[in-house]
Design a protein around this motif. Structure first.
Motif, short mmCIF file in Angstrom:
data_model
loop_
_atom_site.label_atom_id
_atom_site.label_comp_id
_atom_site.label_asym_id
_atom_site.label_seq_id
_atom_site.Cartn_x
_atom_site.Cartn_y
_atom_site.Cartn_z
N TYR A 1 0.82 -1.22 0.00
CA TYR A 1 0.00 0.00 0.00
C TYR A 1 0.85 1.27 0.00
CZ TYR A 1 -3.90 3.11 1.12
OH TYR A 1 -4.84 4.09 1.10
N MET A 2 1.82 1.33 0.92
CA MET A 2 2.59 2.57 1.05
C MET A 2 3.46 2.83 -0.19
SD MET A 2 1.21 3.61 3.64
CE MET A 2 1.97 5.21 3.73
N THR A 3 3.98 1.76 -0.78
CA THR A 3 4.77 1.93 -2.02
C THR A 3 3.88 2.44 -3.14
OG1 THR A 3 6.08 0.05 -1.31
CG2 THR A 3 6.38 0.75 -3.59
N CYS A 4 2.67 1.89 -3.21
CA CYS A 4 1.73 2.32 -4.26
C CYS A 4 1.34 3.78 -4.07
CB CYS A 4 0.51 1.42 -4.24
SG CYS A 4 -0.67 1.84 -5.53
N ILE A 5 1.20 4.20 -2.84
CA ILE A 5 0.88 5.61 -2.56
C ILE A 5 1.96 6.51 -3.17
CG2 ILE A 5 0.88 7.31 -0.65
CD1 ILE A 5 -1.69 5.96 -0.49
N GLU A 6 3.22 6.10 -3.01
CA GLU A 6 4.33 6.90 -3.56
C GLU A 6 4.33 6.84 -5.09
OE1 GLU A 6 6.09 9.07 -1.91
OE2 GLU A 6 4.90 8.46 -0.19
N GLU A 7 4.07 5.66 -5.65
CA GLU A 7 4.02 5.53 -7.12
C GLU A 7 2.95 6.44 -7.70
OE1 GLU A 7 5.34 0.78 -7.47
OE2 GLU A 7 3.24 1.34 -7.59
N ALA A 8 1.80 6.44 -7.03
CA ALA A 8 0.67 7.24 -7.53
C ALA A 8 0.97 8.73 -7.42
CB ALA A 8 -0.60 6.89 -6.75
N LYS A 9 1.65 9.10 -6.35
CA LYS A 9 1.99 10.52 -6.17
C LYS A 9 2.92 10.98 -7.30
CE LYS A 9 3.01 11.95 -1.84
NZ LYS A 9 3.87 12.25 -0.67
N LYS A 10 3.91 10.13 -7.62
CA LYS A 10 4.87 10.45 -8.68
C LYS A 10 4.14 10.58 -10.04
CE LYS A 10 9.33 8.68 -10.36
NZ LYS A 10 9.09 8.01 -11.63
N GLU A 11 3.23 9.65 -10.30
CA GLU A 11 2.46 9.68 -11.54
C GLU A 11 1.69 10.97 -11.70
OE1 GLU A 11 0.90 5.31 -12.55
OE2 GLU A 11 -0.66 6.80 -12.31
N ALA A 12 1.06 11.40 -10.60
CA ALA A 12 0.27 12.63 -10.65
C ALA A 12 1.18 13.83 -10.91
CB ALA A 12 -0.51 12.79 -9.35
N LYS A 13 2.32 13.82 -10.25
CA LYS A 13 3.26 14.93 -10.40
C LYS A 13 3.74 15.05 -11.84
CE LYS A 13 7.38 16.62 -8.09
NZ LYS A 13 8.60 16.13 -7.52
N GLU A 14 3.95 13.87 -12.47
CA GLU A 14 4.49 13.86 -13.84
C GLU A 14 3.41 13.85 -14.91
OE1 GLU A 14 6.82 10.29 -13.72
OE2 GLU A 14 8.45 11.24 -12.58
N ASN A 15 2.14 13.82 -14.48
CA ASN A 15 1.02 13.66 -15.43
C ASN A 15 1.32 12.48 -16.38
OD1 ASN A 15 -1.42 14.18 -16.69
ND2 ASN A 15 -0.59 15.77 -18.03
#
Ligand SMILES: Cc1cc2nc3c(=O)[nH]c(=O)nc-3n(C[C@H](O)[C@H](O)[C@H](O)COP(=O)(O)O)c2cc1C
Length: 172
Positions: A57-71
């Motif tokens: 879960y916590m790793t996915c939270i970070e992956e998703a945050k990066k994705e949003a930042k990079e569009n």
């Protein structure tokens, strides 16, 4: 009878369920997609990334945050080529940092929605519809936008009646 399609992303693995992290075999959004299919008939298309998001879960939270930042537009295993055969298309997914996982946009950008009716459906743990309706309007160009539905992920087991009622009223 209207032809319905649900395009959805749903993550298996660790998820946040009513205040604690649990491991689940089927994601919340997939459960909701199946309720729709049972209620009114629908084809289901699962958005599946070439590189899976982490089950942790916590790793996915970070992956998703990066994705949003990079569009980001993550690559998918397979793409749907067309929605020509359908009248109604439900875009269903979990709320990740305020909108859908960006993998959903990888798919939506490849489709022509002209003349179709589209619906935003979001499962969440408190954010409700968040940016889903805004992004459905943005990425499903040429479509009419129907009534959206938000479902709390942790309560998905008891959400069947509400989802069925929404589907029977709107997917016509
Ligand atoms: C990466 C990540 C980010 C999330 N961000 C939010 C959020 O911003 N707001 C919210 O209400 N829930 C958030 N959640 C909770 C999910 O939206 C919720 O558990 C959803 O029902 C999961 O659907 P799924 O099992 O179909 O993947 C997040 C979950 C994950 C894994």
């Amino acid at each position: 009878m209207a032809k319905n399609l649900v395009i959805y992303y749903s993550r298996k693995g660790e998820n946040y369920v009513n205040g604690s992290i649990k491991k689940i075999a089927k994601g919340n959004t997939e459960v909701v997609a199946e309720y729709i299919r049972d209620a009114v008939g629908a084809d289901l298309f699962e958005v599946d990334t070439a590189t899976p998001y982490s089950e942790d879960y916590m790793t996915c939270i970070e992956e998703a945050k990066k994705e949003a930042k990079e569009n980001a537009r993550p690559e998918l295993k397979t793409y749907l080529d067309s929605v020509d055969a359908y009248d109604n298309i439900v875009i269903a997914g979990p709320c990740w940092w305020g909108t859908y996982p960006y993998a959903i946009f990888s798919q939506l950008e490849k489709l022509d929605f002209t003349g179709k009716k589209v619906f935003a459906l979001m499962t969440h743990e408190g954010s409700g519809l968040a940016g889903s309706e805004r992004d459905v309007k943005k990425y499903c160009k040429g479509a009419a936008v129907g009534k959206s539905l938000a479902v709390q992920g942790g309560s998905v087991a008891s959400a069947r009646p509400a989802v069925e009622a929404w589907a029977k009223k709107n997917l016509i």
